[in-house]
Write a protein that holds these residues in place. Structure first.
Motif, short mmCIF file in Angstrom:
data_model
loop_
_atom_site.label_atom_id
_atom_site.label_comp_id
_atom_site.label_asym_id
_atom_site.label_seq_id
_atom_site.Cartn_x
_atom_site.Cartn_y
_atom_site.Cartn_z
N ASN A 151 8.22 -8.03 -31.20
CA ASN A 151 7.68 -7.62 -32.47
C ASN A 151 7.48 -8.32 -33.82
OD1 ASN A 151 5.96 -5.43 -31.44
ND2 ASN A 151 7.37 -4.79 -30.28
N ASP A 152 8.31 -9.17 -33.31
CA ASP A 152 9.01 -10.71 -34.18
C ASP A 152 9.73 -9.87 -35.65
OD1 ASP A 152 6.71 -12.15 -33.93
OD2 ASP A 152 5.23 -10.44 -35.06
N PHE A 153 10.67 -9.36 -35.01
CA PHE A 153 11.38 -8.78 -36.19
C PHE A 153 13.06 -9.94 -35.84
CE2 PHE A 153 9.87 -4.31 -35.87
CZ PHE A 153 11.10 -3.43 -37.54
N TRP A 154 13.73 -10.19 -37.54
CA TRP A 154 15.19 -11.06 -36.97
C TRP A 154 16.01 -10.14 -37.04
CZ3 TRP A 154 14.43 -16.29 -37.80
CH2 TRP A 154 13.69 -16.64 -37.80
N VAL A 155 16.90 -10.35 -36.42
CA VAL A 155 18.25 -9.57 -35.60
C VAL A 155 19.41 -10.20 -36.89
CG1 VAL A 155 19.37 -8.73 -34.00
CG2 VAL A 155 17.25 -8.96 -33.12
N TYR A 156 20.37 -10.00 -37.54
CA TYR A 156 21.86 -9.90 -37.55
C TYR A 156 22.53 -9.23 -37.79
CZ TYR A 156 18.35 -12.57 -40.60
OH TYR A 156 17.36 -13.18 -40.96
N ALA A 157 23.83 -9.46 -37.58
CA ALA A 157 25.10 -8.51 -37.11
C ALA A 157 26.02 -9.14 -37.57
CB ALA A 157 24.99 -9.27 -34.99
N THR A 158 26.99 -7.71 -37.70
CA THR A 158 28.48 -8.44 -38.81
C THR A 158 28.98 -8.60 -37.93
OG1 THR A 158 28.13 -5.90 -38.65
CG2 THR A 158 27.50 -6.79 -40.53
N ALA A 159 29.69 -9.57 -38.17
CA ALA A 159 31.65 -10.31 -37.47
C ALA A 159 32.18 -10.91 -38.19
CB ALA A 159 30.52 -11.13 -36.31
N LEU A 160 33.39 -11.30 -38.10
CA LEU A 160 34.48 -11.35 -38.60
C LEU A 160 34.59 -12.82 -38.05
CD1 LEU A 160 36.40 -8.85 -39.89
CD2 LEU A 160 35.17 -10.22 -41.22
N SER A 161 33.63 -14.57 -37.86
CA SER A 161 33.78 -15.30 -37.14
C SER A 161 33.55 -16.36 -37.99
CB SER A 161 32.84 -15.22 -35.73
OG SER A 161 31.64 -15.13 -36.06
N ASP A 162 33.88 -18.17 -37.44
CA ASP A 162 33.71 -18.63 -37.91
C ASP A 162 31.90 -19.12 -37.87
OD1 ASP A 162 36.25 -19.30 -38.22
OD2 ASP A 162 35.98 -20.90 -36.69
N LYS A 163 31.81 -18.70 -37.28
CA LYS A 163 29.88 -18.94 -37.44
C LYS A 163 29.64 -17.93 -38.67
CE LYS A 163 30.06 -20.49 -32.54
NZ LYS A 163 29.31 -19.63 -30.92
N ALA A 164 29.53 -17.18 -39.25
CA ALA A 164 28.83 -15.83 -39.42
C ALA A 164 28.56 -16.38 -40.70
CB ALA A 164 30.34 -14.77 -39.81
N ILE A 165 27.85 -16.02 -42.05
CA ILE A 165 27.46 -16.78 -42.75
C ILE A 165 27.76 -14.90 -44.20
CG2 ILE A 165 25.23 -17.16 -44.53
CD1 ILE A 165 24.41 -18.25 -42.41
N ASN A 166 28.09 -15.56 -45.29
CA ASN A 166 28.78 -14.61 -46.05
C ASN A 166 27.09 -14.61 -46.90
OD1 ASN A 166 29.09 -14.13 -48.75
ND2 ASN A 166 30.17 -14.95 -49.82
N VAL A 167 27.62 -12.51 -46.96
CA VAL A 167 26.46 -12.21 -47.16
C VAL A 167 25.55 -12.21 -48.68
CG1 VAL A 167 27.24 -9.72 -47.72
CG2 VAL A 167 25.15 -9.55 -46.42
N MET A 180 25.88 -3.02 -37.07
CA MET A 180 26.79 -2.33 -37.11
C MET A 180 27.60 -2.00 -36.36
SD MET A 180 27.14 -3.41 -40.42
CE MET A 180 28.47 -2.43 -41.51
N GLY A 181 28.89 -2.45 -36.33
CA GLY A 181 29.66 -2.51 -35.20
C GLY A 181 30.57 -1.53 -34.99
N ASN A 182 31.45 -0.95 -34.04
CA ASN A 182 31.94 0.64 -33.53
C ASN A 182 33.33 -0.13 -34.15
OD1 ASN A 182 34.72 0.57 -31.66
ND2 ASN A 182 33.37 1.72 -31.32
N GLU A 183 34.08 1.25 -34.70
CA GLU A 183 35.41 1.53 -35.92
C GLU A 183 36.17 0.44 -34.93
OE1 GLU A 183 33.31 5.65 -36.29
OE2 GLU A 183 33.72 4.26 -34.73
N GLU A 184 36.45 0.45 -34.39
CA GLU A 184 37.75 -0.76 -33.46
C GLU A 184 37.03 -2.03 -32.97
OE1 GLU A 184 40.07 0.77 -30.73
OE2 GLU A 184 40.46 3.47 -32.62
N LYS A 185 35.95 -2.23 -32.09
CA LYS A 185 35.34 -3.46 -31.73
C LYS A 185 35.02 -4.18 -32.85
CE LYS A 185 37.05 -1.65 -26.98
NZ LYS A 185 36.79 -1.18 -25.70
N GLY A 186 34.04 -3.52 -33.36
CA GLY A 186 32.89 -4.41 -34.15
C GLY A 186 31.91 -4.18 -33.16
N VAL A 187 31.06 -4.94 -33.78
CA VAL A 187 29.45 -5.60 -32.93
C VAL A 187 30.38 -6.09 -31.45
CG1 VAL A 187 27.37 -6.75 -32.98
CG2 VAL A 187 28.25 -6.02 -34.73
#
Length: 232
Positions: A151-167, A180-187
């Motif tokens: 249905n044409d949605f773009w999906v963005y996920a939070t992550a601390l990784s080299d591929k992630a972009i500064n919000v 948004m991810g789990n308290e311990e494991k993240g997305v």
């Protein structure tokens, strides 16, 4: 099991939002008129027997929370949807709902299993934030994302990784879904891999991660700001 919400703001906001309330209990001596028929006045001792918390003389017995289906997002033509990947702490969920309300996010997706559900504690912490927000419970977050993308949605996920972009520097396309991810494991890696872009919140202190409810508030602010710029 009988369920209650309590506290002046929570009860009055629930009443204003036409939340399914069975009965309202007020402290005897309260000079207040409510537009609700089933009201009973109790002593503070009697109220304390119902709730072990700061009820402020306001307690409401409530019906089971009504969850919505994924189709409500498309029916409402939502532009900004929040997905929570197995948030387990009810206080975090309540705080997130409150932040979502503050930034006009009206649809939140949560998984059926291994996740906090809408409980009186969550409603209390949200401080009325549940007003006009639809909580959508799904069996599979992955399937939900696939439906959003169809249905044409773009999906963005939070992550601390080299591929992630500064919000703060990221460009967002709408309609969008923020994960948004789990308290311990993240997305989870599965959801990260299917997302269109991973983003992170820049930090300058020694702490490496933020509480998920705090992080969600920051992310919602930044994306809402971009949405406002797009509408100018």
């Amino acid at each position: 099991m009988t369920k209650y919400i309590y506290g002046k703001n929570s009860v009055l906001d629930a009443l204003k939002a036409n939340y399914p309330i069975k009965k309202i209990y007020l402290l005897k001596g309260h000079d207040i008129k409510l537009n609700f028929k089933n009201v009973e006045y109790l002593t503070n001792f009697e109220l304390n027997k119902l709730i072990n918390g700061n009820h402020q003389g306001y307690i409401a017995e409530i019906e089971e929370y009504k969850y919505y289906d994924l189709g409500s997002i498309f029916k409402d033509r939502a532009n900004f949807v929040l997905m929570l990947d197995h948030i387990q702490d009810p206080q975090n969920l309540g705080a997130i709902i409150r932040s979502a309300n503050a930034f006009s996010v009206k649809h939140i997706i949560i998984p059926k299993d291994r996740s906090a559900s809408i409980t009186p504690t969550v409603l209390k912490i949200s401080s009325g934030g549940f007003n006009n927000i639809k909580i959508i419970k799904v069996a599979s977050l992955l399937d939900a994302i696939n439906q959003l993308k169809k249905n044409d949605f773009w999906v963005y996920a939070t992550a601390l990784s080299d591929k992630a972009i500064n919000v703060c520097k990221a460009s967002f396309n709408f309609p969008l879904c923020l994960i948004m991810g789990n308290e311990e494991k993240g997305v989870s890696n599965t959801l990260l891999n299917i997302s269109d872009q991973n983003v992170y919140i820049p930090q300058s202190g020694e702490v490496q991660s933020l509480n998920v409810s705090v992080a969600t508030g920051i992310m919602l602010y930044e994306i809402n700001k971009k949405l406002g710029e797009n509408n100018e």
